[in-house]
Design a protein around this motif. Structure first.
Motif, PDB file in Angstrom:
ATOM      1  N   ARG A  84      -3.553  -0.110  -3.098  1.00  0.00           N
ATOM      2  CA  ARG A  84      -4.278   0.588  -2.022  1.00  0.00           C
ATOM      3  C   ARG A  84      -3.558   1.877  -1.647  1.00  0.00           C
ATOM      4  O   ARG A  84      -2.337   1.893  -1.469  1.00  0.00           O
ATOM      5  CB  ARG A  84      -4.394  -0.310  -0.808  1.00  0.00           C
ATOM      6  CG  ARG A  84      -5.217   0.320   0.277  1.00  0.00           C
ATOM      7  CD  ARG A  84      -5.483  -0.631   1.404  1.00  0.00           C
ATOM      8  NE  ARG A  84      -6.167   0.101   2.447  1.00  0.00           N
ATOM      9  CZ  ARG A  84      -7.237  -0.338   3.072  1.00  0.00           C
ATOM     10  NH1 ARG A  84      -7.730  -1.505   2.749  1.00  0.00           N
ATOM     11  NH2 ARG A  84      -7.811   0.379   3.990  1.00  0.00           N
TER      12      ARG A  84
ATOM     13  N   THR B 225      -8.728   1.825  -3.097  1.00  0.00           N
ATOM     14  CA  THR B 225      -7.893   0.957  -3.920  1.00  0.00           C
ATOM     15  C   THR B 225      -8.091   1.355  -5.377  1.00  0.00           C
ATOM     16  O   THR B 225      -9.231   1.552  -5.827  1.00  0.00           O
ATOM     17  CB  THR B 225      -8.269  -0.520  -3.712  1.00  0.00           C
ATOM     18  OG1 THR B 225      -7.992  -0.884  -2.366  1.00  0.00           O
ATOM     19  CG2 THR B 225      -7.466  -1.424  -4.644  1.00  0.00           C
TER      20      THR B 225
ATOM     21  N   LEU C 283      -3.057  10.270   4.661  1.00  0.00           N
ATOM     22  CA  LEU C 283      -3.064  10.477   6.108  1.00  0.00           C
ATOM     23  C   LEU C 283      -3.129  11.971   6.449  1.00  0.00           C
ATOM     24  O   LEU C 283      -2.542  12.780   5.748  1.00  0.00           O
ATOM     25  CB  LEU C 283      -1.799   9.859   6.706  1.00  0.00           C
ATOM     26  CG  LEU C 283      -1.557   8.394   6.308  1.00  0.00           C
ATOM     27  CD1 LEU C 283      -0.181   7.933   6.782  1.00  0.00           C
ATOM     28  CD2 LEU C 283      -2.651   7.519   6.872  1.00  0.00           C
TER      29      LEU C 283
ATOM     30  N   LEU D 140      -7.876  13.379   1.825  1.00  0.00           N
ATOM     31  CA  LEU D 140      -8.244  12.211   2.631  1.00  0.00           C
ATOM     32  C   LEU D 140      -9.226  11.323   1.879  1.00  0.00           C
ATOM     33  O   LEU D 140      -9.173  10.087   1.964  1.00  0.00           O
ATOM     34  CB  LEU D 140      -8.858  12.647   3.960  1.00  0.00           C
ATOM     35  CG  LEU D 140      -7.955  13.419   4.908  1.00  0.00           C
ATOM     36  CD1 LEU D 140      -8.733  13.857   6.146  1.00  0.00           C
ATOM     37  CD2 LEU D 140      -6.747  12.582   5.331  1.00  0.00           C
TER      38      LEU D 140
ATOM     39  N   ASP E  21     -13.756   1.663  -3.199  1.00  0.00           N
ATOM     40  CA  ASP E  21     -13.759   1.883  -1.758  1.00  0.00           C
ATOM     41  C   ASP E  21     -14.040   0.560  -1.059  1.00  0.00           C
ATOM     42  O   ASP E  21     -14.615  -0.371  -1.643  1.00  0.00           O
ATOM     43  CB  ASP E  21     -14.818   2.926  -1.396  1.00  0.00           C
ATOM     44  CG  ASP E  21     -14.451   4.285  -1.949  1.00  0.00           C
ATOM     45  OD1 ASP E  21     -15.164   4.801  -2.828  1.00  0.00           O
ATOM     46  OD2 ASP E  21     -13.413   4.822  -1.528  1.00  0.00           O
ATOM     47  N   CYS E  22     -13.660   0.503   0.214  1.00  0.00           N
ATOM     48  CA  CYS E  22     -13.776  -0.734   0.977  1.00  0.00           C
ATOM     49  C   CYS E  22     -15.203  -1.277   0.935  1.00  0.00           C
ATOM     50  O   CYS E  22     -16.165  -0.551   1.224  1.00  0.00           O
ATOM     51  CB  CYS E  22     -13.333  -0.474   2.415  1.00  0.00           C
ATOM     52  SG  CYS E  22     -13.163  -1.964   3.377  1.00  0.00           S
TER      53      CYS E  22
ATOM     54  N   PRO F  22       0.814  -1.220   0.000  1.00  0.00           N
ATOM     55  CA  PRO F  22       0.000   0.000   0.000  1.00  0.00           C
ATOM     56  C   PRO F  22       0.846   1.268   0.000  1.00  0.00           C
ATOM     57  O   PRO F  22       2.012   1.231   0.363  1.00  0.00           O
ATOM     58  CB  PRO F  22      -0.789  -0.127   1.303  1.00  0.00           C
ATOM     59  CG  PRO F  22       0.094  -0.922   2.198  1.00  0.00           C
ATOM     60  CD  PRO F  22       0.852  -1.866   1.305  1.00  0.00           C
TER      61      PRO F  22
ATOM     62  N   SER G 105      -8.403   8.182  -0.410  1.00  0.00           N
ATOM     63  CA  SER G 105      -8.061   6.867   0.144  1.00  0.00           C
ATOM     64  C   SER G 105      -8.998   5.810  -0.425  1.00  0.00           C
ATOM     65  O   SER G 105     -10.214   5.899  -0.270  1.00  0.00           O
ATOM     66  CB  SER G 105      -8.164   6.880   1.669  1.00  0.00           C
ATOM     67  OG  SER G 105      -7.238   7.782   2.219  1.00  0.00           O
TER      68      SER G 105
ATOM     69  N   SER H 208      -3.108  15.285  -2.817  1.00  0.00           N
ATOM     70  CA  SER H 208      -3.950  14.207  -2.292  1.00  0.00           C
ATOM     71  C   SER H 208      -4.878  14.696  -1.187  1.00  0.00           C
ATOM     72  O   SER H 208      -4.491  15.488  -0.323  1.00  0.00           O
ATOM     73  CB  SER H 208      -3.074  13.086  -1.732  1.00  0.00           C
ATOM     74  OG  SER H 208      -2.219  12.572  -2.704  1.00  0.00           O
TER      75      SER H 208
ATOM     76  N   GLU I   1      -1.571  14.158   3.405  1.00  0.00           N
ATOM     77  CA  GLU I   1      -2.433  15.069   2.618  1.00  0.00           C
ATOM     78  C   GLU I   1      -1.563  16.051   1.843  1.00  0.00           C
ATOM     79  O   GLU I   1      -0.564  16.559   2.353  1.00  0.00           O
ATOM     80  CB  GLU I   1      -3.322  15.883   3.567  1.00  0.00           C
ATOM     81  CG  GLU I   1      -4.668  15.291   3.815  1.00  0.00           C
ATOM     82  CD  GLU I   1      -5.555  16.241   4.614  1.00  0.00           C
ATOM     83  OE1 GLU I   1      -5.243  16.482   5.792  1.00  0.00           O
ATOM     84  OE2 GLU I   1      -6.521  16.743   4.042  1.00  0.00           O
TER      85      GLU I   1
ATOM     86  N   ASN J 256       1.072   4.891   1.636  1.00  0.00           N
ATOM     87  CA  ASN J 256       0.613   5.766   2.725  1.00  0.00           C
ATOM     88  C   ASN J 256       1.262   7.121   2.530  1.00  0.00           C
ATOM     89  O   ASN J 256       2.494   7.230   2.605  1.00  0.00           O
ATOM     90  CB  ASN J 256       0.999   5.184   4.087  1.00  0.00           C
ATOM     91  CG  ASN J 256       0.361   3.824   4.317  1.00  0.00           C
ATOM     92  OD1 ASN J 256      -0.824   3.647   4.100  1.00  0.00           O
ATOM     93  ND2 ASN J 256       1.144   2.860   4.750  1.00  0.00           N
TER      94      ASN J 256
ATOM     95  N   SER K 156      -3.649   5.094   1.089  1.00  0.00           N
ATOM     96  CA  SER K 156      -4.163   5.723   2.305  1.00  0.00           C
ATOM     97  C   SER K 156      -3.558   7.110   2.391  1.00  0.00           C
ATOM     98  O   SER K 156      -2.331   7.253   2.413  1.00  0.00           O
ATOM     99  CB  SER K 156      -3.789   4.912   3.551  1.00  0.00           C
ATOM    100  OG  SER K 156      -4.464   3.685   3.573  1.00  0.00           O
TER     101      SER K 156
END
Lengths: 114, 111
Positions: free
Chosen positions: B106, B85, B110, B80, B39-40, B10, B83, B78, B15, B12, B108
Motif C-alpha cells: 500500500r 495498493t 501525502l 496524490l 484502488d480501495c 505501507p 495512492s 509521486s 508528493e 507513506n 499513500s
C-alpha cells in the motif's frame, strides 16, 4: 474496450443458502478465473477454467464449485454459504497464451454471509 | 515460502518523492510478470507488464532480474493520485494457466 462483468456488485446471503456468482466476458478469452480477496491474505485462486466445460481447482476450492457451459460465462457456486465465505470475489480472464498476456478483472462482488 | 512476496508496507511518502517497490517470486519457470494497481474497494487494473530488458512508462519504471527472481517498480515524482495498493503478479506455471498475486504494497502519497 475489454469487458468483464460480474452480475452483482454487492450481495447479502444467509448461512446455508446456495449462491451463484456470474461472470461474463466479451474478450473471447479461453481462460477464466475466480479469486477471493481478503485483508492480509491478498488474492487467492479458487478455480479456473481453460476451456468450455473444463475446470481446475485453485488453492482454495473447498466449499465452492464452478460451471462453464459457454466460453463467455464462468459461474462460481457456493453450495451452502457460510460466514467464512464473506469476502470480495473477483473474476478474471486471460487469453489462450496467458503466459504473455495480462489478466483482466471484473468489478468484483462483495459478498456478505449472515 | 509464499510464491510471490512483496515489501510489507505501507509506504507513506510526500508528493514528489521517488518510491521503489520490491517483489520476489519462487517459481523459476514463471514466464510473465506484471504490476497491477488496486484502488480501495475496486478491482485490480494493469499498471504495466515487466519485460526482461526493463521498461518505462512515464514516471513508472519496472525491472526484472530472472537470475535473482526479483521484480521492482519505481515511481518518480509521486502524485496524490498514485495512492493505491500495488500488486506484483507472476504467471505461475509453464502452461500459462494461472496468475499468482503478491499480497500487495500500500502506498499513500501525502500532500
Amino acid at each position: 474496450d475489454v469487458k468483464v462483468t460480474q452480475s452483482s456488485r454487492y450481495l447479502v446471503k444467509r448461512t446455508g443458502e446456495k449462491v451463484f456468482l456470474e461472470c461474463v466476458q466479451d474478450m473471447d478469452h479461453e481462460n477464466m478465473f475466480w479469486y477471493r480477496q481478503d485483508p492480509g491474505l491478498g488474492l487467492r485462486l479458487i478455480y479456473f477454467s481453460y476451456d468450455v466445460k473444463m475446470k481446475e481447482k485453485g488453492d482454495i476450492p473447498e466449499g465452492y464449485s464452478v460451471s462453464r457451459e459457454k466460453k463467455e460465462r464462468f459461474s462460481l457456486i457456493l453450495e451452502s454459504a457460510s460466514t467464512n465465505q464473506t469476502s470480495m470475489y473477483l473474476c478474471a480472464t486471460g487469453g489462450k497464451d496467458s503466459k504473455y498476456t495480462e489478466a483482466f478483472f471484473g468489478q468484483g462482488t462483495r459478498l456478505t454471509v449472515v | 515460502r509464499k510464491e510471490v512476496e512483496q515489501d510489507p508496507g505501507p509506504f507513506n511518502v510526500p508528493e514528489g518523492a521517488t518510491v521503489a517497490f520490491n517483489c520476489t517470486y519462487s517459481n523459476s519457470a514463471s514466464q510473465s510478470f506484471f504490476w497491477y494497481r488496486q484502488d480501495c474497494r475496486k478491482e485490480p487494473k494493469l499498471l504495466m507488464s515487466v519485460y526482461s530488458s526493463g521498461n518505462e512508462d512515464g514516471r513508472f519504471t519496472a525491472q526484472l532480474n530472472r537470475a535473482s527472481q526479483y521484480i521492482s517498480l519505481l515511481i518518480r515524482d509521486s502524485k496524490l493520485s498514485d495512492s493505491a495498493t500495488y500488486l506484483c503478479v507472476v504467471n505461475g506455471d509453464n502452461y500459462g494457466q494461472n496468475f499468482v498475486f503478491g499480497p500487495g504494497t500500500r502506498l499513500s502519497v501525502l500532500p
